[in-house]
Motif scaffolding. Structure first.
Motif, mmCIF file in Angstrom:
data_model
loop_
_atom_site.group_PDB
_atom_site.id
_atom_site.type_symbol
_atom_site.label_atom_id
_atom_site.label_comp_id
_atom_site.label_asym_id
_atom_site.label_seq_id
_atom_site.Cartn_x
_atom_site.Cartn_y
_atom_site.Cartn_z
ATOM 1 N N MET A 34 39.024 49.186 30.771
ATOM 2 C CA MET A 34 39.669 49.725 31.983
ATOM 3 C C MET A 34 40.842 50.085 31.536
ATOM 4 O O MET A 34 41.838 49.332 30.913
ATOM 5 N N SER A 35 41.498 51.371 31.671
ATOM 6 C CA SER A 35 42.757 51.687 31.371
ATOM 7 C C SER A 35 43.887 50.966 32.197
ATOM 8 O O SER A 35 43.776 51.034 33.466
ATOM 9 N N ARG A 36 44.989 50.995 31.425
ATOM 10 C CA ARG A 36 46.230 50.284 32.372
ATOM 11 C C ARG A 36 46.952 51.428 33.001
ATOM 12 O O ARG A 36 46.809 52.587 32.781
ATOM 13 N N PRO A 37 47.374 51.201 34.192
ATOM 14 C CA PRO A 37 48.103 52.033 35.360
ATOM 15 C C PRO A 37 49.386 52.821 34.441
ATOM 16 O O PRO A 37 49.871 52.003 33.591
ATOM 17 N N VAL A 38 49.431 54.143 34.765
ATOM 18 C CA VAL A 38 50.568 54.913 34.441
ATOM 19 C C VAL A 38 51.339 55.053 35.393
ATOM 20 O O VAL A 38 52.445 55.982 35.428
ATOM 21 N N THR A 39 51.759 53.951 36.301
ATOM 22 C CA THR A 39 52.962 54.014 37.605
ATOM 23 C C THR A 39 53.489 52.747 37.380
ATOM 24 O O THR A 39 52.732 51.736 36.684
ATOM 25 N N ILE A 88 59.534 45.775 30.779
ATOM 26 C CA ILE A 88 58.687 45.557 29.635
ATOM 27 C C ILE A 88 57.498 45.733 29.804
ATOM 28 O O ILE A 88 57.040 44.926 30.588
ATOM 29 N N ARG A 89 56.654 46.506 29.104
ATOM 30 C CA ARG A 89 55.122 46.546 29.182
ATOM 31 C C ARG A 89 54.695 46.039 27.874
ATOM 32 O O ARG A 89 54.860 46.888 26.915
ATOM 33 N N ARG A 90 54.100 44.898 28.064
ATOM 34 C CA ARG A 90 53.454 44.206 26.691
ATOM 35 C C ARG A 90 52.154 44.971 26.361
ATOM 36 O O ARG A 90 51.463 45.332 27.058
ATOM 37 N N GLY A 91 52.305 45.349 25.055
ATOM 38 C CA GLY A 91 50.766 45.628 24.476
ATOM 39 C C GLY A 91 50.414 47.239 24.948
ATOM 40 O O GLY A 91 49.278 47.395 24.727
ATOM 41 N N LEU A 92 51.119 47.786 25.412
ATOM 42 C CA LEU A 92 50.678 49.377 26.046
ATOM 43 C C LEU A 92 50.340 50.082 24.893
ATOM 44 O O LEU A 92 49.503 50.851 25.125
ATOM 45 N N VAL A 93 51.163 50.179 23.763
ATOM 46 C CA VAL A 93 50.853 51.047 22.580
ATOM 47 C C VAL A 93 49.902 50.395 21.683
ATOM 48 O O VAL A 93 50.613 49.073 21.275
ATOM 49 N N HIS A 94 48.796 50.606 21.466
ATOM 50 C CA HIS A 94 48.041 49.838 20.400
ATOM 51 C C HIS A 94 47.202 50.581 19.514
ATOM 52 O O HIS A 94 47.189 51.851 19.357
ATOM 53 N N GLY A 95 46.323 50.259 18.721
ATOM 54 C CA GLY A 95 45.354 50.775 17.695
ATOM 55 C C GLY A 95 46.053 51.630 16.720
ATOM 56 O O GLY A 95 47.220 51.421 16.084
ATOM 57 N N ASP A 96 45.564 52.761 16.587
ATOM 58 C CA ASP A 96 45.961 53.745 15.624
ATOM 59 C C ASP A 96 47.356 54.325 16.012
ATOM 60 O O ASP A 96 48.095 54.813 15.190
ATOM 61 N N LEU A 97 47.607 54.560 17.283
ATOM 62 C CA LEU A 97 48.870 54.834 17.663
ATOM 63 C C LEU A 97 50.082 54.235 17.071
ATOM 64 O O LEU A 97 50.996 54.889 16.512
ATOM 65 N N VAL A 98 49.867 52.735 16.860
ATOM 66 C CA VAL A 98 50.938 52.039 16.220
ATOM 67 C C VAL A 98 50.846 52.092 14.793
ATOM 68 O O VAL A 98 51.699 52.436 14.233
ATOM 69 N N SER A 123 50.345 57.702 24.983
ATOM 70 C CA SER A 123 49.942 56.333 25.175
ATOM 71 C C SER A 123 50.280 55.678 26.942
ATOM 72 O O SER A 123 50.008 54.675 27.125
ATOM 73 N N GLY A 124 50.585 56.949 27.532
ATOM 74 C CA GLY A 124 50.788 56.781 28.936
ATOM 75 C C GLY A 124 52.369 56.584 29.247
ATOM 76 O O GLY A 124 52.800 56.600 30.362
ATOM 77 N N ALA A 171 54.700 58.808 28.696
ATOM 78 C CA ALA A 171 55.139 59.994 29.361
ATOM 79 C C ALA A 171 54.950 59.841 30.826
ATOM 80 O O ALA A 171 55.766 60.302 31.605
ATOM 81 N N GLU A 172 53.745 59.423 31.018
ATOM 82 C CA GLU A 172 53.531 59.393 32.557
ATOM 83 C C GLU A 172 54.482 58.373 33.308
ATOM 84 O O GLU A 172 54.911 58.401 34.424
ATOM 85 N N LEU A 173 54.629 56.969 32.679
ATOM 86 C CA LEU A 173 55.296 56.030 33.234
ATOM 87 C C LEU A 173 57.083 56.493 33.373
ATOM 88 O O LEU A 173 57.635 56.232 34.333
ATOM 89 N N ALA A 174 57.336 57.378 32.414
ATOM 90 C CA ALA A 174 58.830 58.069 32.423
ATOM 91 C C ALA A 174 58.723 58.966 33.540
ATOM 92 O O ALA A 174 59.879 58.745 34.208
ATOM 93 N N GLY A 175 57.931 59.652 33.781
ATOM 94 C CA GLY A 175 57.964 60.706 35.041
ATOM 95 C C GLY A 175 57.890 60.088 36.286
ATOM 96 O O GLY A 175 58.525 60.417 37.358
ATOM 97 N N ASP A 176 57.212 58.779 36.421
ATOM 98 C CA ASP A 176 56.929 57.990 37.388
ATOM 99 C C ASP A 176 58.370 57.486 38.000
ATOM 100 O O ASP A 176 58.598 57.379 39.278
#
Length: 256
Positions: free
Chosen positions: A1-6, A22-32, A77-78, A80-85
């Motif tokens: 389940m994806s984490r909310p982007v709001t 602070i949003r823990r572990g939001l960016v993970h895997g290959d992105l990091v 990573s989400g 951009a959506e959190l920033a816009g919110d």
């Protein structure tokens, strides 16, 4: 389940009060890992010790500021959506560049930044230049999650104090960035692991310290601006919610 982007209501109130989320572990895997490997390769192959002060003042790995794998930390990573919110129903300007900051390990005598807010009375700017933004997003790419490992230190709620300072005791062009009572504070250390994200209101004063751990502390920062920030920048220094329409009604009754 994806984490909310709001952001939920509790987080929005926390941002109003503290100026930091602070949003823990939001960016993970290959992105990091891809971004971390790029910076690690640069440190091995292109880092010039003679330019340490310039890197610290502006950005390490300037060649990577627009690299797709670095920008993906924000764009895929989400974040951009959190920033816009945060600024809805307004929009944010496109983010096309990162700032990479590294605190070198083992107590290297790297320049230490005192308490400051970005883009105001900076040593590398003309006194009347403003290089401000609405808020900053930082992604931890590498480093120990301890306070002595080159962590960002910030003053929770300091954006309220800074807004009053800019409204009453500051004029464009003066060299002082922060009032004495802010300068005297150590701040709270961001103890975070790779993949953790910090979102910080532009007016929150912050600093960094030496890294006495054995691992470099690597952060990728993205400066996010309200789409009309060039027109609002000067007034936003003394009105911390000018660029946050959805938060203004909640925030202003609590602002002294």
């Amino acid at each position: 389940m994806s984490r909310p982007v709001t952001w939920n209501d509790e987080e929005r109130r926390r941002f109003i009060d503290d100026g930091v989320l602070i949003r823990r572990g939001l960016v993970h895997g290959d992105l990091v890992s891809r971004a971390r490997d790029l910076v690690g390769g640069w440190l091995k192959e292109a880092y010039d010790p003679a330019r340490l002060a310039a890197y610290t003042e502006r950005s390490f790995a300037p060649e990577l500021e627009e690299h797709p794998d670095v920008l993906a930390l924000y764009q895929r990573s989400g974040l951009a959506e959190l920033a816009g919110d945060l600024v809805r129903p307004a929009t944010t300007a496109p983010v096309t560049r990162a700032q990479i900051q590294v605190r070198l390990p083992d107590g290297v005598q790297q320049p230490v930044k005192a308490m400051h807010v970005d883009g105001v009375s900076c040593p590398h700017l003309e006194p009347r230049d403003l290089r401000t933004f609405t808020f900053i997003v930082g992604v931890v790419l590498d480093g120990s999650a301890t306070a002595d490992a080159g962590a960002l230190h910030y003053v929770p709620g300091g954006h309220h104090r800074m807004a009053r300072y800019f409204a009453t005791d500051w004029v464009l062009g003066q060299p002082a960035q922060t009032p004495n009572d802010i300068d005297a504070q150590d701040g709270i250390a961001l103890t975070a692991e790779p993949g953790d994200v910090v979102v910080m209101h532009h007016l929150v004063p912050h600093r960094v310290d030496l890294n006495t751990s054995s691992t470099p502390r690597v952060m990728a920062y993205f400066r996010v601006s309200h789409a009309q920030h060039p027109d609002l920048a000067l007034h936003a220094l003394s009105d911390p919610w000018l660029e946050y329409p959805a938060l203004a009604a909640l925030a202003r009754p609590k602002t002294v």
